[in-house]
Write an enzyme that holds these catalytic residues in place. Structure first.
Site, PDB file in Angstrom:
ATOM      1  N   THR A  74       6.988   5.011  11.449  1.00  0.00           N
ATOM      2  CA  THR A  74       8.370   4.165  11.279  1.00  0.00           C
ATOM      3  C   THR A  74       9.210   5.009  10.372  1.00  0.00           C
ATOM      4  OG1 THR A  74       7.076   2.362  11.883  1.00  0.00           O
ATOM      5  CG2 THR A  74       9.210   1.689  10.939  1.00  0.00           C
ATOM      6  N   SER A 125       0.893  -1.091  -0.110  1.00  0.00           N
ATOM      7  CA  SER A 125       0.031   0.144   0.002  1.00  0.00           C
ATOM      8  C   SER A 125       0.818   1.146   0.152  1.00  0.00           C
ATOM      9  CB  SER A 125      -0.890   0.194   1.307  1.00  0.00           C
ATOM     10  OG  SER A 125      -1.494   1.218   1.307  1.00  0.00           O
ATOM     11  N   TYR A 156      -6.659   6.397   2.209  1.00  0.00           N
ATOM     12  CA  TYR A 156      -5.837   5.678   2.913  1.00  0.00           C
ATOM     13  C   TYR A 156      -6.683   5.019   4.318  1.00  0.00           C
ATOM     14  CZ  TYR A 156      -1.562   4.151   5.281  1.00  0.00           C
ATOM     15  OH  TYR A 156      -0.498   3.540   6.029  1.00  0.00           O
TER      16      TYR A 156
HETATM   17  P1  NAD Z   1       6.204   1.730   0.891  1.00  0.00           P
HETATM   18  O1  NAD Z   1       5.469   2.793  -0.251  1.00  0.00           O
HETATM   19  O2  NAD Z   1       7.418   2.013   0.914  1.00  0.00           O
HETATM   20  O3  NAD Z   1       5.913   0.488   0.434  1.00  0.00           O
HETATM   21  C1  NAD Z   1       4.678  -0.073   0.035  1.00  0.00           C
HETATM   22  C2  NAD Z   1       5.225  -1.190  -1.171  1.00  0.00           C
HETATM   23  O4  NAD Z   1       3.748  -1.607  -1.636  1.00  0.00           O
HETATM   24  C3  NAD Z   1       5.628  -0.673  -2.454  1.00  0.00           C
HETATM   25  O5  NAD Z   1       6.828  -1.229  -2.905  1.00  0.00           O
HETATM   26  C4  NAD Z   1       4.764  -0.616  -3.582  1.00  0.00           C
HETATM   27  O6  NAD Z   1       5.258  -0.643  -4.866  1.00  0.00           O
HETATM   28  C5  NAD Z   1       3.937  -1.801  -3.105  1.00  0.00           C
HETATM   29  N1  NAD Z   1       2.565  -1.635  -3.741  1.00  0.00           N
HETATM   30  C6  NAD Z   1       1.550  -0.900  -3.512  1.00  0.00           C
HETATM   31  N2  NAD Z   1       0.400  -1.226  -4.303  1.00  0.00           N
HETATM   32  C7  NAD Z   1       0.755  -2.615  -4.931  1.00  0.00           C
HETATM   33  C8  NAD Z   1      -0.191  -3.342  -5.624  1.00  0.00           C
HETATM   34  N3  NAD Z   1      -1.339  -3.024  -5.966  1.00  0.00           N
HETATM   35  N4  NAD Z   1       0.555  -4.389  -5.861  1.00  0.00           N
HETATM   36  C9  NAD Z   1       1.738  -4.813  -5.393  1.00  0.00           C
HETATM   37  N5  NAD Z   1       2.435  -4.056  -4.592  1.00  0.00           N
HETATM   38  C10 NAD Z   1       2.102  -2.781  -4.375  1.00  0.00           C
HETATM   39  O7  NAD Z   1       5.529   2.015   2.230  1.00  0.00           O
HETATM   40  P2  NAD Z   1       5.811   1.405   3.709  1.00  0.00           P
HETATM   41  O8  NAD Z   1       6.205   2.628   4.662  1.00  0.00           O
HETATM   42  O9  NAD Z   1       6.942   0.454   3.604  1.00  0.00           O
HETATM   43  O10 NAD Z   1       4.669   0.735   4.149  1.00  0.00           O
HETATM   44  C11 NAD Z   1       4.318  -0.579   4.024  1.00  0.00           C
HETATM   45  C12 NAD Z   1       2.977  -0.843   4.720  1.00  0.00           C
HETATM   46  O11 NAD Z   1       3.120  -0.399   6.150  1.00  0.00           O
HETATM   47  C13 NAD Z   1       1.842  -0.441   4.279  1.00  0.00           C
HETATM   48  O12 NAD Z   1       0.717  -1.428   4.244  1.00  0.00           O
HETATM   49  C14 NAD Z   1       1.521   0.938   5.028  1.00  0.00           C
HETATM   50  O13 NAD Z   1       0.278   1.305   4.892  1.00  0.00           O
HETATM   51  C15 NAD Z   1       1.998   0.495   6.283  1.00  0.00           C
HETATM   52  N6  NAD Z   1       2.347   1.357   7.254  1.00  0.00           N
HETATM   53  C16 NAD Z   1       3.524   2.104   7.178  1.00  0.00           C
HETATM   54  C17 NAD Z   1       3.682   3.202   8.136  1.00  0.00           C
HETATM   55  C18 NAD Z   1       5.264   3.883   8.012  1.00  0.00           C
HETATM   56  O14 NAD Z   1       5.490   4.702   8.885  1.00  0.00           O
HETATM   57  N7  NAD Z   1       6.264   3.257   7.124  1.00  0.00           N
HETATM   58  C19 NAD Z   1       3.052   3.458   9.030  1.00  0.00           C
HETATM   59  C20 NAD Z   1       1.872   2.833   9.166  1.00  0.00           C
HETATM   60  C21 NAD Z   1       1.437   1.642   8.440  1.00  0.00           C
END
Ligand code: NAD
Ligand code: UDP
Length: 327
Positions: free
Chosen positions: A175, A75, A145
């Site tokens: 994070t 996502s 979102y």
């Molecule tokens: P990010 O954007 O770096 O990684 C998300 C990955 O999902 C990307 O590599 C993207 O290409 C892939 N993606 C998106 N849509 C896709 C699809 N339809 N099919 C296949 N792949 C797809 O984000 P992140 O920070 O690594 O977040 C990872 C997860 O953790 C997410 O679900 C996010 O909601 C959750 N999250 C992250 C944080 C944070 O602070 N980083 C906080 C809360 C929740």
């Protein structure tokens, strides 16, 4: 174990794959590079226990062979990214999560969902415990979102209740760490990029809103423990050390030795006023709490960004400083 990880080329996904491999598991990594990058996985080239498959998980797909665990991390996650891709964000939380749950059901595998503190919206209860149902604007700019994740949680619970899938839900709070994109608009890369280049730090609003920042290895450890637990209800994973964004800006200036001034910009619509996880449930059920201090985590992250800047200073000049224009 044989684990399927979606969103593997992203910031958290790539670190989670590293952890799974370090624990001796086999990983099938899925991503469509919407917001992730091949670079985040390039160090795994040639690892026989790691296989990457380009896959948009919103489209039904098959995985050959046995699977023990399905991990759904796909996502967009930064406000800039999900506001640029609102439909894709809703699709991946709904259809994408459904396809990953179907895979778990078909294979008799367990399932882990990465949800978010955004489920609490602009919270009226502080700190946020999992029992709080949240204060989300269902039609605001962040709703693509927030509501996609709330739907994904509901869908996950439905597969557990209806089909007995062994599910886990992580509510992840802010994070940070290496492999975040410098230009993803989130406050950690934005301030570090600005401080390291001696440009003004863009504080939105008066900077009195609060956040709590968790280093990525701590988060990944929490996810790994949760994946092995029997807990079906959501579990908060985040660092409870809360600070204002202005305090955070000051911290960044000190840690980078930068003399960048602070420049104020309008507060984006629906920007949550406060965020601090209550991690009692994670402490009790997983024996988990963050181990890396903010200073230590920032040290690793600053070193990573400095390395990037040395490698390709020209690409950095293309990176636009994040500001209110991210909306
Ligand atoms: P990010 O954007 O770096 O990684 C998300 C990955 O999902 C990307 O590599 C993207 O290409 C892939 N993606 C998106 N849509 C896709 C699809 N339809 N099919 C296949 N792949 C797809 O984000 P992140 O920070 O690594 O977040 C990872 C997860 O953790 C997410 O679900 C996010 O909601 C959750 N999250 C992250 C944080 C944070 O602070 N980083 C906080 C809360 C929740
Ligand atoms: N923020 C800021 N300047 C920036 C980027 C973000 O002041 O250049 C603020 C933002 O308004 C929010 C906090 O920092 O209050 C965290 O923003 P981020 O996008 O990192 O994550 P969020 O918790 O809002 O999803």
């Amino acid at each position: 174990m044989r684990v399927v990880v979606s969103g593997a080329a992203g910031f958290i996904g790539s670190h989670f794959c590293d952890r799974l491999l370090a624990e001796g598991h086999e990983v099938i990594a899925l991503d469509n590079f919407l917001t992730g990058s091949e670079r985040n996985l390039s160090h795994l080239d040639g690892d026989g226990r790691f296989r990457f498959v380009w896959q948009d998980i919103t489209v039904p797909f098959q995985v050959a062979g046995d699977v023990d665990t399905v991990v759904n991390l796909a996502s967009p996650a930064s406000p800039k990214d999900y506001m640029e891709h609102p439909i894709e964000t809703l699709d991946v939380g709904s259809a994408g999560t459904r396809n990953m749950l179907e895979l778990a059901l078909e294979k008799g595998a367990s399932f882990l969902l990465s949800s978010t503190s955004e489920c609490y919206g602009d919270p009226l209860v502080h700190p946020q415990a999992e029992t709080y149902w949240g204060n989300v604007n269902p039609v605001g700019p962040r709703s693509c979102y927030d509501e996609s994740k709330r739907f994904a949680e509901a869908l996950t619970m439905a597969y557990h209740r209806r089909h007995d899938v062994r599910t886990n839900i992580a509510r992840i709070f802010n994070t940070y760490g290496p492999r975040m994109k410098l230009d993803d608009g989130r406050v950690v890369p934005a301030f570090l990029d600005q401080a390291l280049r001696g440009e003004p730090l863009t504080v939105f609003g008066d900077g009195s809103q609060t956040r709590s920042f968790c280093y990525v290895s701590d988060l990944v450890d929490g996810l790994y423990r949760l994946m092995q637990s029997e807990e079906r209800l959501p579990v908060n994973l985040g660092n409870p050390l809360e600070m204002t964004i202005l305090q955070f800006a000051e911290h960044i200036r000190e840690r980078t030795g930068s003399s960048s001034e602070v420049r104020y910009h309008p507060l984006p619509e629906d920007d949550p006023r406060q965020r601090k996880p209550d991690i009692s449930r994670a402490r009790r059920i997983l024996g988990w709490e963050p181990q890396i201090s903010l200073d230590e985590g920032l040290r690793y992250t600053i070193a990573y960004f400095q390395g990037l800047m040395k490698k390709s200073p020209e690409s950095l000049s293309e990176v636009k400083p994040s500001g209110p224009g991210r909306k």
